[in-house]
Design a protein around this motif. Structure first.
Motif, PDB file in Angstrom:
ATOM      1  N   LYS A  30       0.844  -1.183   0.000  1.00  0.00           N
ATOM      2  CA  LYS A  30       0.000   0.000   0.000  1.00  0.00           C
ATOM      3  C   LYS A  30       0.884   1.239   0.000  1.00  0.00           C
ATOM      4  CE  LYS A  30      -3.981  -2.013   2.255  1.00  0.00           C
ATOM      5  NZ  LYS A  30      -4.844  -2.020   3.430  1.00  0.00           N
ATOM      6  N   LEU A  31       0.553   2.172  -0.870  1.00  0.00           N
ATOM      7  CA  LEU A  31       1.301   3.424  -0.931  1.00  0.00           C
ATOM      8  C   LEU A  31       0.671   4.449   0.001  1.00  0.00           C
ATOM      9  CD1 LEU A  31       1.844   3.660  -4.785  1.00  0.00           C
ATOM     10  CD2 LEU A  31       3.441   2.855  -3.059  1.00  0.00           C
ATOM     11  N   SER A  32       1.515   5.273   0.574  1.00  0.00           N
ATOM     12  CA  SER A  32       1.007   6.314   1.459  1.00  0.00           C
ATOM     13  C   SER A  32       0.309   7.392   0.631  1.00  0.00           C
ATOM     14  CB  SER A  32       2.161   6.928   2.264  1.00  0.00           C
ATOM     15  OG  SER A  32       3.043   7.586   1.386  1.00  0.00           O
ATOM     16  N   PRO A  33      -0.577   8.156   1.240  1.00  0.00           N
ATOM     17  CA  PRO A  33      -1.293   9.201   0.498  1.00  0.00           C
ATOM     18  C   PRO A  33      -0.363  10.251  -0.115  1.00  0.00           C
ATOM     19  CG  PRO A  33      -2.327   8.827   2.627  1.00  0.00           C
ATOM     20  CD  PRO A  33      -1.063   8.024   2.612  1.00  0.00           C
ATOM     21  N   GLU A  34       0.770  10.507   0.533  1.00  0.00           N
ATOM     22  CA  GLU A  34       1.688  11.522   0.002  1.00  0.00           C
ATOM     23  C   GLU A  34       2.696  10.957  -1.001  1.00  0.00           C
ATOM     24  OE1 GLU A  34       2.910   9.920   3.869  1.00  0.00           O
ATOM     25  OE2 GLU A  34       1.269  11.273   3.491  1.00  0.00           O
ATOM     26  N   HIS A  35       2.589   9.684  -1.349  1.00  0.00           N
ATOM     27  CA  HIS A  35       3.531   9.053  -2.276  1.00  0.00           C
ATOM     28  C   HIS A  35       3.572   9.773  -3.624  1.00  0.00           C
ATOM     29  CE1 HIS A  35       5.889   6.010  -4.298  1.00  0.00           C
ATOM     30  NE2 HIS A  35       4.979   5.988  -5.243  1.00  0.00           N
ATOM     31  N   LEU A  36       2.429  10.144  -4.160  1.00  0.00           N
ATOM     32  CA  LEU A  36       2.378  10.821  -5.455  1.00  0.00           C
ATOM     33  C   LEU A  36       3.065  12.184  -5.386  1.00  0.00           C
ATOM     34  CD1 LEU A  36       1.465  10.729  -8.369  1.00  0.00           C
ATOM     35  CD2 LEU A  36      -0.728  11.674  -7.647  1.00  0.00           C
ATOM     36  N   GLN A  37       2.893  12.892  -4.289  1.00  0.00           N
ATOM     37  CA  GLN A  37       3.546  14.186  -4.124  1.00  0.00           C
ATOM     38  C   GLN A  37       5.067  14.027  -4.078  1.00  0.00           C
ATOM     39  OE1 GLN A  37       1.605  15.326  -0.513  1.00  0.00           O
ATOM     40  NE2 GLN A  37       0.092  16.613  -1.573  1.00  0.00           N
ATOM     41  N   VAL A  38       5.526  13.017  -3.372  1.00  0.00           N
ATOM     42  CA  VAL A  38       6.972  12.759  -3.291  1.00  0.00           C
ATOM     43  C   VAL A  38       7.518  12.441  -4.677  1.00  0.00           C
ATOM     44  CG1 VAL A  38       8.726  11.169  -2.393  1.00  0.00           C
ATOM     45  CG2 VAL A  38       6.917  12.025  -0.888  1.00  0.00           C
ATOM     46  N   ARG A  39       6.813  11.622  -5.423  1.00  0.00           N
ATOM     47  CA  ARG A  39       7.253  11.251  -6.763  1.00  0.00           C
ATOM     48  C   ARG A  39       7.309  12.457  -7.693  1.00  0.00           C
ATOM     49  NH1 ARG A  39       4.257   6.531  -9.822  1.00  0.00           N
ATOM     50  NH2 ARG A  39       3.143   8.211 -10.815  1.00  0.00           N
ATOM     51  N   GLN A  40       6.358  13.364  -7.546  1.00  0.00           N
ATOM     52  CA  GLN A  40       6.366  14.568  -8.379  1.00  0.00           C
ATOM     53  C   GLN A  40       7.571  15.455  -8.071  1.00  0.00           C
ATOM     54  OE1 GLN A  40       2.444  16.138  -7.573  1.00  0.00           O
ATOM     55  NE2 GLN A  40       1.605  15.232  -9.444  1.00  0.00           N
ATOM     56  N   VAL A  41       7.960  15.525  -6.804  1.00  0.00           N
ATOM     57  CA  VAL A  41       9.124  16.319  -6.423  1.00  0.00           C
ATOM     58  C   VAL A  41      10.400  15.682  -6.967  1.00  0.00           C
ATOM     59  CG1 VAL A  41      10.529  17.007  -4.425  1.00  0.00           C
ATOM     60  CG2 VAL A  41       8.050  17.312  -4.373  1.00  0.00           C
ATOM     61  N   GLN A  42      10.454  14.360  -7.007  1.00  0.00           N
ATOM     62  CA  GLN A  42      11.665  13.634  -7.402  1.00  0.00           C
ATOM     63  C   GLN A  42      11.822  13.466  -8.908  1.00  0.00           C
ATOM     64  OE1 GLN A  42      11.056   9.900  -5.373  1.00  0.00           O
ATOM     65  NE2 GLN A  42      12.211  10.575  -3.569  1.00  0.00           N
ATOM     66  N   THR A  43      10.834  13.852  -9.709  1.00  0.00           N
ATOM     67  CA  THR A  43      10.828  13.506 -11.133  1.00  0.00           C
ATOM     68  C   THR A  43      10.716  14.738 -12.021  1.00  0.00           C
ATOM     69  OG1 THR A  43       9.697  11.454 -10.531  1.00  0.00           O
ATOM     70  CG2 THR A  43       9.686  12.055 -12.850  1.00  0.00           C
ATOM     71  N   ARG A  44      11.469  14.715 -13.129  1.00  0.00           N
ATOM     72  CA  ARG A  44      11.362  15.745 -14.166  1.00  0.00           C
ATOM     73  C   ARG A  44      11.467  15.055 -15.532  1.00  0.00           C
ATOM     74  NH1 ARG A  44      10.388  17.982 -10.243  1.00  0.00           N
ATOM     75  NH2 ARG A  44      10.918  20.040  -9.507  1.00  0.00           N
ATOM     76  N   ILE A  45      10.867  15.694 -16.524  1.00  0.00           N
ATOM     77  CA  ILE A  45      10.914  15.192 -17.898  1.00  0.00           C
ATOM     78  C   ILE A  45      11.779  16.144 -18.715  1.00  0.00           C
ATOM     79  CG2 ILE A  45       9.564  14.714 -19.977  1.00  0.00           C
ATOM     80  CD1 ILE A  45       7.230  13.958 -18.122  1.00  0.00           C
ATOM     81  N   TYR A  46      12.682  15.571 -19.509  1.00  0.00           N
ATOM     82  CA  TYR A  46      13.585  16.357 -20.359  1.00  0.00           C
ATOM     83  C   TYR A  46      13.352  16.014 -21.813  1.00  0.00           C
ATOM     84  CZ  TYR A  46      15.989  17.911 -16.207  1.00  0.00           C
ATOM     85  OH  TYR A  46      16.280  18.503 -15.006  1.00  0.00           O
ATOM     86  N   GLU A  47      13.369  17.048 -22.645  1.00  0.00           N
ATOM     87  CA  GLU A  47      13.178  16.895 -24.087  1.00  0.00           C
ATOM     88  C   GLU A  47      14.521  16.534 -24.728  1.00  0.00           C
ATOM     89  OE1 GLU A  47      10.382  17.598 -26.086  1.00  0.00           O
ATOM     90  OE2 GLU A  47       9.036  18.134 -24.439  1.00  0.00           O
ATOM     91  N   THR A  48      14.837  15.269 -24.742  1.00  0.00           N
ATOM     92  CA  THR A  48      16.059  14.789 -25.380  1.00  0.00           C
ATOM     93  C   THR A  48      15.902  13.302 -25.657  1.00  0.00           C
ATOM     94  OG1 THR A  48      18.470  14.587 -25.195  1.00  0.00           O
ATOM     95  CG2 THR A  48      17.208  14.301 -23.175  1.00  0.00           C
ATOM     96  N   ASN A  49      16.607  12.848 -26.664  1.00  0.00           N
ATOM     97  CA  ASN A  49      16.627  11.407 -26.915  1.00  0.00           C
ATOM     98  C   ASN A  49      17.992  10.823 -26.564  1.00  0.00           C
ATOM     99  OD1 ASN A  49      18.120  12.448 -28.944  1.00  0.00           O
ATOM    100  ND2 ASN A  49      17.002  11.472 -30.620  1.00  0.00           N
ATOM    101  N   ASP A  50      18.872  11.664 -26.032  1.00  0.00           N
ATOM    102  CA  ASP A  50      20.229  11.248 -25.699  1.00  0.00           C
ATOM    103  C   ASP A  50      20.334  10.947 -24.197  1.00  0.00           C
ATOM    104  OD1 ASP A  50      22.912  10.733 -25.522  1.00  0.00           O
ATOM    105  OD2 ASP A  50      23.549  12.602 -26.494  1.00  0.00           O
ATOM    106  N   GLU A  51      20.048   9.715 -23.842  1.00  0.00           N
ATOM    107  CA  GLU A  51      20.081   9.293 -22.442  1.00  0.00           C
ATOM    108  C   GLU A  51      21.485   9.371 -21.865  1.00  0.00           C
ATOM    109  OE1 GLU A  51      19.091   5.175 -20.181  1.00  0.00           O
ATOM    110  OE2 GLU A  51      17.559   5.905 -21.560  1.00  0.00           O
ATOM    111  N   GLU A  52      22.479   9.067 -22.678  1.00  0.00           N
ATOM    112  CA  GLU A  52      23.863   9.100 -22.206  1.00  0.00           C
ATOM    113  C   GLU A  52      24.279  10.525 -21.840  1.00  0.00           C
ATOM    114  OE1 GLU A  52      28.232   7.995 -23.971  1.00  0.00           O
ATOM    115  OE2 GLU A  52      26.564   6.627 -24.399  1.00  0.00           O
TER     116      GLU A  52
END
Length: 177
Positions: A30-52
């Protein structure tokens, strides 16, 4: 005598069979109610296809912040690093002294901490030109009794600072500056 023997055997069988019952693991998933908020703080999306390039830029940013790289896997888009720091705080030392004085108990205080960073880069299934970067900062704090506790660092400013520096690094690398 025979009745006592049968009762002991029945009781023993009850304990044995009870030990074979499957435990309920559903509570562990079971995930905690604030799990989604934590994930949003920890995650960003970048416009690139170059993972390296993104992983290299992340490595440089973390090294600039004083972290030592432990492991990097370009095939998996994975990076771990750490930084050692003192954990002694004046208010904790005063509190320890007061508790020892009033209660006669040494509760210990924090002396060292290791901040560990784990970073993972993954592709968005529908759009290969976008990469998801997720980073987590965890503290391992050791006290004077050599007891270690682990804490997930949840301060948004730390994550925001990292992602701002990563965005600058990605831009500078893309522009070959």
């Amino acid at each position: 005598m025979k009745k006592i023997y049968i009762m002991i055997m029945a009781l023993a069988m009850t304990f044995i069979l009870n030990g074979c019952a499957s435990p309920d693991y559903s509570q562990y998933y079971k995930l905690s109610p604030e799990h989604l908020q934590v994930r949003q703080v920890q995650t960003r999306i970048y416009e690139t296809n170059d993972e390296e390039q993104l992983l290299t830029a992340s490595t440089h940013v973390l090294q600039d912040l004083g972290y030592i790289v432990e492991k990097t896997d370009f095939d998996l888009g994975f990076l771990t690093c750490y930084k050692d720091r003192e954990a002694i705080e004046a208010d904790q030392v005063v509190g320890r002294f007061l508790v020892a004085l009033l209660a006669g108990v040494d509760i210990g205080n924090d002396v060292a901490q290791r901040i560990k960073v784990t970073l993972v880069i993954s592709s968005i299934k529908d759009n290969p030109n976008k990469k998801v970067v997720r980073v987590s900062f965890v503290r391992a704090v050791t006290n004077t009794h050599n007891v270690t506790r682990y804490e997930l660092i949840l301060e948004p400013a730390i994550y925001q600072d990292f992602f701002n520096k990563l965005s600058q690094s990605v831009f500078l690398t893309a522009e070959k500056i």
